[in-house]
Write a protein that holds these residues in place. Structure first.
Motif, PDB file in Angstrom:
ATOM      1  N   ARG A   1       0.785  -1.274  -0.181  1.00  0.00           N
ATOM      2  CA  ARG A   1       0.026  -0.041   0.091  1.00  0.00           C
ATOM      3  C   ARG A   1       0.880   1.232   0.156  1.00  0.00           C
ATOM      4  O   ARG A   1       0.467   2.369  -0.703  1.00  0.00           O
ATOM      5  CB  ARG A   1      -0.933   0.068   1.201  1.00  0.00           C
ATOM      6  CG  ARG A   1      -2.072  -0.955   1.051  1.00  0.00           C
ATOM      7  CD  ARG A   1      -2.726  -0.954   2.185  1.00  0.00           C
ATOM      8  NE  ARG A   1      -3.535   0.299   2.767  1.00  0.00           N
ATOM      9  CZ  ARG A   1      -3.952   0.650   3.782  1.00  0.00           C
ATOM     10  NH1 ARG A   1      -4.221  -0.602   4.937  1.00  0.00           N
ATOM     11  NH2 ARG A   1      -4.620   1.667   4.199  1.00  0.00           N
TER      12      ARG A   1
ATOM     13  N   GLU B   1       2.211   1.700  -3.548  1.00  0.00           N
ATOM     14  CA  GLU B   1       1.086   2.240  -4.378  1.00  0.00           C
ATOM     15  C   GLU B   1       0.685   3.807  -3.804  1.00  0.00           C
ATOM     16  O   GLU B   1       0.452   4.507  -4.995  1.00  0.00           O
ATOM     17  CB  GLU B   1      -0.231   1.357  -4.052  1.00  0.00           C
ATOM     18  CG  GLU B   1       0.036   0.164  -4.668  1.00  0.00           C
ATOM     19  CD  GLU B   1      -0.005  -0.059  -6.247  1.00  0.00           C
ATOM     20  OE1 GLU B   1      -1.072   0.001  -6.992  1.00  0.00           O
ATOM     21  OE2 GLU B   1       1.026  -0.032  -6.775  1.00  0.00           O
TER      22      GLU B   1
ATOM     23  N   LEU C   1      -3.725   5.001   6.431  1.00  0.00           N
ATOM     24  CA  LEU C   1      -2.555   3.953   6.191  1.00  0.00           C
ATOM     25  C   LEU C   1      -1.736   3.718   7.694  1.00  0.00           C
ATOM     26  O   LEU C   1      -1.356   2.914   7.976  1.00  0.00           O
ATOM     27  CB  LEU C   1      -1.331   4.295   5.154  1.00  0.00           C
ATOM     28  CG  LEU C   1      -0.329   3.443   4.825  1.00  0.00           C
ATOM     29  CD1 LEU C   1      -0.592   1.920   4.605  1.00  0.00           C
ATOM     30  CD2 LEU C   1       0.547   3.982   3.718  1.00  0.00           C
TER      31      LEU C   1
END
Length: 548
Positions: free
Chosen positions: A403, A406, A425
């Motif tokens: 993640r 990305e 996050l």
């Protein structure tokens, strides 16, 4: 006025030979350049303010530092584009070309020492070392089967070379990986891997098949390249692994296919998630795009197999392919399964599902009883749960790494690093860290007089360092902002705390005789050292506290 968002970029090196090498920002190359610029600026400022300088200092050559890319992945290795350098010249003086046949025995002869086996006692000790150290994180092999295959090779009286290409690659890579952690054992001799290029040639042949044996060999080779920190070769091998996984259908949940044996379903999941975690590690380390997107597969996480029911044929359709049946493979507590039933479902189908569940339970019970005859069902069950727990935590860590790649390191045109997404996050990173068992206080105590520990995975140390490294990775992009900004100062202090924890933990681990088998430890310490040096240079942390 809105604050600027953190923005890191990678580097591209072009060589006169026509080769080019890209290292992306998630590798930390941008931060390395940031630290270098900070020290260069400080040195230039000091020179301007120096009033007297002797001739020897004035004529001193500047220190030649390696490029930042080399600090991460090492210098490039140039492969001689000459087939005869690998295969040897033919009697006519022309390079020997591969034969277009299904037989690969000729290839084992062309690849020097591939498949050579060491002394049997050494081989068994190395294999046990491998399974104690690496297997909990990457359980893509079955230990008893590997030991049985190894004993079969020696029992045949051919204790010099394996006739199977996949088996030869797998065992030779496992021996060389384990030998890194066991320098006390005798040298491997002819079993030593001396050329990564020759190994890559063998991997190209192995990748043509779509069986688990070939994928086992590819994963073992990728892990060898990771363990030796040959990340570019690991990335290339990872491409072969992922394509083989797609061709073999391992990216689909094996519980959707009732014709698969229970042991096959378990192994397919373990292989897939091992490839997934290696892909995340290599992609982040090199700053390359992820090899497999989370939207490309539906394999459920490790340890969740007991929540599934194998899919049965419906109305004559192929198993696992009907969208009407897809709901059946979801976990029992999945909202979609609770609130939705397949269209045209009937009581007979529900009864069949219950019968299949009982049948699977009987298979598992029979497997447990067979294992109980040797080592005891309770011990086996406990060990299986422990291994699943380790891989499950490693998968969650790898998902968070993916993640981050990305979010922060996609193309600058499509990055989605909004402050809201960053907070989500960070919250998920904290949630994963809080779910980990808290390490014992002895983790941080220096034990100088203890005897060396056996080469094995220390879960407390591994996941504690992984948690701190996540904090470094998620806050490091903010260090590209202006040092006067509040976001920079806040991120710097978090990174200082994480860096200090990584260095102290691994220092204590070394002093107590622990093994630093995972190459990610080195990159974590390297990045921690950069953070500490950067913070001291900007006077955000005292040098006396930085020396530990």
């Amino acid at each position: 006025m809105p604050m600027p968002m953190p923005n890191e970029i990678g580097t591209l090196r072009a060589l006169p030979s026509g080769e080019s090498f890209f290292v992306g920002s998630s590798s930390g190359v941008f931060f390395i350049n940031t630290v270098r610029r900070a020290f260069s600026h400080a040195a230039a400022t000091a020179n301007r303010h120096r009033t007297t300088t002797d001739d020897s200092r004035a004529n001193r050559r500047p220190v030649s530092l390696p490029p930042p890319e080399d600090c991460i992945v090492g210098p490039e290795s140039h492969v001689d584009d000459n087939w005869s350098s690998v295969t040897g010249p033919s009697p006519e003086g022309n390079p020997t070309r591969p034969k277009a046949t299904g037989d690969t025995s000729w290839f084992l002869d062309k690849i020097e020492n591939l498949g050579e086996l060491p002394d049997q006692a050494v081989a068994k000790e190395l294999l046990i070392t491998y399974f104690r150290t690496w297997h909990p994180l990457l359980p893509f092999l079955h230990g008893p089967t590997c030991l049985e295959e190894l004993e079969t090779l020696y029992a045949r009286g051919q204790a010099t070379k394996s006739n199977s290409l996949s088996t030869a690659i797998m065992f030779q890579c496992l021996f060389n990986i384990a030998k890194l952690d066991r320098p006390d054992l005798p040298a491997l001799g002819q079993s030593q891997i001396r050329s990564g290029e020759q190994l890559m040639l063998a991997l190209g042949i192995a990748s043509l098949k779509c069986d688990l044996g070939s994928i086992h060999a590819l994963l073992a080779a990728q892990l060898y390249f990771v363990a030796t920190m040959d990340l570019r070769a690991a990335s290339t091998t990872g491409g072969l692994v992922l394509r083989s996984i797609f061709k073999s259908g391992l990216h689909r949940c094996p519980f959707r296919y009732s014709h698969l044996m229970t042991s096959d379903r378990d192994m397919r999941k373990r292989v897939f998630w091992s490839a997934y975690t290696l892909d995340r590690y290599v992609s982040q380390s090199l700053g390359h795009p992820l090899g497999i997107q989370d939207s490309d597969f539906d394999v459920c996480p490790p340890g969740k197999g007991d929540l599934h029911q194998p899919v049965r044929p419906l109305n004559g359709t192929d198993e696992g392919t009907s969208p009407k049946e897809f709901i059946l493979h979801l976990p029992a507590n999945h909202p979609g399964r609770q609130n939705t039933s397949p269209p045209n479902s009937s009581a007979s189908l529900q009864n069949e599902s219950r019968e299949s569940s009982v049948h699977v339970g009987e298979e598992e019970q029979q497997a447990e009883l067979q294992e109980a005859n040797t080592v005891g069902a309770e011990f086996v069950s406990q060990r299986r749960r422990e291994n699943q727990s380790v891989q499950a935590q490693f998968v969650r860590y790898s998902q968070l790494v993916g993640r981050m790649v990305e979010m922060f390191h996609k193309s600058i045109h499509v990055r989605s690093a909004s402050r809201q997404n960053i907070l989500f996050l960070k919250a998920d990173i904290d949630a994963w860290g809080n779910d980990l068992p808290y390490p014992s206080t002895t983790l941080f105590a220096q034990v100088n007089d203890s005897e060396p520990q056996s080469v094995t995975l220390n879960q407390d140390v591994f996941f504690w360092v992984a948690r701190q490294q996540l904090l470094l990775l998620v806050n490091r992009p903010s260090l590209s902002l202006e040092p006067t900004s509040g976001e920079f100062r806040h991120a710097a202090q978090i990174c200082i705390g994480a860096a200090r924890s990584i260095i102290r933990t691994l220092k204590s681990h070394i002093n107590s005789g622990g093994a630093l088998f995972w190459p990610g430890f080195m990159s974590a310490v390297w990045m921690s050292g950069l953070v500490m040096a950067f913070a001291c240079q900007l006077k955000l942390h005292s040098i006396s506290n930085a020396i530990m």
